[in-house]
Design a protein around this motif. Sequence first.
Motif, PDB file in Angstrom:
ATOM      1  N   GLY A  72      28.438  24.362  14.055  1.00 55.68           N
ATOM      2  CA  GLY A  72      28.598  23.174  13.259  1.00 55.68           C
ATOM      3  C   GLY A  72      27.856  23.153  11.577  1.00 55.68           C
ATOM      4  O   GLY A  72      27.098  23.945  11.670  1.00 55.68           O
ATOM      5  N   GLU A  73      27.689  22.260  10.925  1.00 50.91           N
ATOM      6  CA  GLU A  73      27.151  21.842   9.620  1.00 50.91           C
ATOM      7  C   GLU A  73      25.916  21.453   9.725  1.00 50.91           C
ATOM      8  O   GLU A  73      25.199  20.989  11.458  1.00 50.91           O
ATOM      9  N   PRO A  74      25.362  22.629   9.106  1.00 52.04           N
ATOM     10  CA  PRO A  74      23.821  22.323   9.311  1.00 52.04           C
ATOM     11  C   PRO A  74      23.707  20.141   8.977  1.00 52.04           C
ATOM     12  O   PRO A  74      24.042  19.343   8.622  1.00 52.04           O
ATOM     13  N   SER A  75      22.306  19.823   9.670  1.00 54.60           N
ATOM     14  CA  SER A  75      21.910  18.335   9.725  1.00 54.60           C
ATOM     15  C   SER A  75      20.819  18.334   9.428  1.00 54.60           C
ATOM     16  O   SER A  75      20.124  19.060  10.012  1.00 54.60           O
ATOM     17  N   ASP A  76      21.095  17.495   8.383  1.00 57.13           N
ATOM     18  CA  ASP A  76      19.551  16.828   8.041  1.00 57.13           C
ATOM     19  C   ASP A  76      18.138  16.749   9.275  1.00 57.13           C
ATOM     20  O   ASP A  76      18.577  15.425   9.553  1.00 57.13           O
ATOM     21  N   ASN A  84      10.797  17.083   7.651  1.00 55.48           N
ATOM     22  CA  ASN A  84      12.357  17.434   6.964  1.00 55.48           C
ATOM     23  C   ASN A  84      13.042  18.490   7.131  1.00 55.48           C
ATOM     24  O   ASN A  84      12.555  19.408   6.163  1.00 55.48           O
ATOM     25  N   ILE A  85      13.692  18.859   8.510  1.00 55.42           N
ATOM     26  CA  ILE A  85      14.784  19.738   8.093  1.00 55.42           C
ATOM     27  C   ILE A  85      15.857  19.715   8.270  1.00 55.42           C
ATOM     28  O   ILE A  85      15.950  18.958   8.820  1.00 55.42           O
ATOM     29  N   GLY A  86      16.114  21.229   7.835  1.00 58.57           N
ATOM     30  CA  GLY A  86      17.917  20.886   8.249  1.00 58.57           C
ATOM     31  C   GLY A  86      18.228  22.256   9.317  1.00 58.57           C
ATOM     32  O   GLY A  86      17.393  23.395   9.362  1.00 58.57           O
ATOM     33  N   VAL A  87      19.153  21.754  10.249  1.00 58.83           N
ATOM     34  CA  VAL A  87      19.404  22.489  11.873  1.00 58.83           C
ATOM     35  C   VAL A  87      20.608  22.904  11.705  1.00 58.83           C
ATOM     36  O   VAL A  87      21.231  22.085  11.753  1.00 58.83           O
TER      37      VAL A  87
END
Length: 320
Positions: A72-76, A84-87
């Motif tokens: 998957g693409e990174p999710s904010d 506030n993180i990117g997963v």
Amino acid sequence: MKKTVIVITIISVVAVLICLKASLYVVDVRLQAVITQFGKPIRTVTEPGLYGKVPFIQEVRYFDKRLLEWTGEPSDILTRDKENIGVGTWARWKIIDPLRFYTSLGTEARGQGVLDEVIESAVKNVVSAYTLKEVLRNTNRRLEYTTKELEEAEDVKKVLIKMGRDNIVEEIRKMAARALESRYGIELVDVRIKYINYVEAVIPKIYDRMRSERIRIANKYESEGRKEEAEILGSMKRELERIESEGYRTAEEIKGQADAEAVKIYAEAYEKAPEFYSFTKTLETYESTFNKQTHFILSTDGEYFRYLKSFRHEGKPAQD
């Protein structure tokens, strides 16, 4: 006539071969198939082997039976503690009901698209319900830090891990799996968090916060160093003054003892030969007081001049 028979025979054989090819199909061990008739699915084949179908009417749609990869693409995501993180996540999935998969999606490419929506939605819903520490860590194991100050700062936060990363990931998998299996015939075998990072917009602020913390620790070390330096210099100064005082006292004691010994020697010498002692001391006085430029005006009967009165000049006795 014979040529016509041969041509007809050849045409018949070719037609039979074409019909035979159109009526037979092979299902590979890695695949599964859905048989459609006029576009409508009528049955599925999941076991490998050679099968038959009605030629030109029925068609075969193949689907992979192996584990398939999804990235998957990174999710904010905004966590419960407002971080506030990117997963980034990845998953492994497979088609367990080819008929349902075909009727709902049709192709594996569309299946990847559905996974994008379902898994990313589950990731956002689950991760946002927990703190960043819960997402990062599995246990309450005490972490090792490079400085005591960072360890104390962590202790102040009183982090308590109740759920843990593995359980959160499993919750994501179950949430996504329920939507995929019942509707699309997809089994979500595994889901994993590939990485977690702060989003680009807040990374400079994180670095500033880390830098401020390090500066605070450095200032504390510097302050403690200056304090220890002052204590060491003060102790050294006191020790130096003590040594100098003891040295001066010892020197004075030695000088006092030497002066007492000298006085004692002088006294003993004077007692043994008072005239000689008086004479030698007088000569020493002459030596230390007279030079070529010295002029004295003294009375001849003075004590200082007593030994000069007996001085003989060119063999004549001195006159009073």
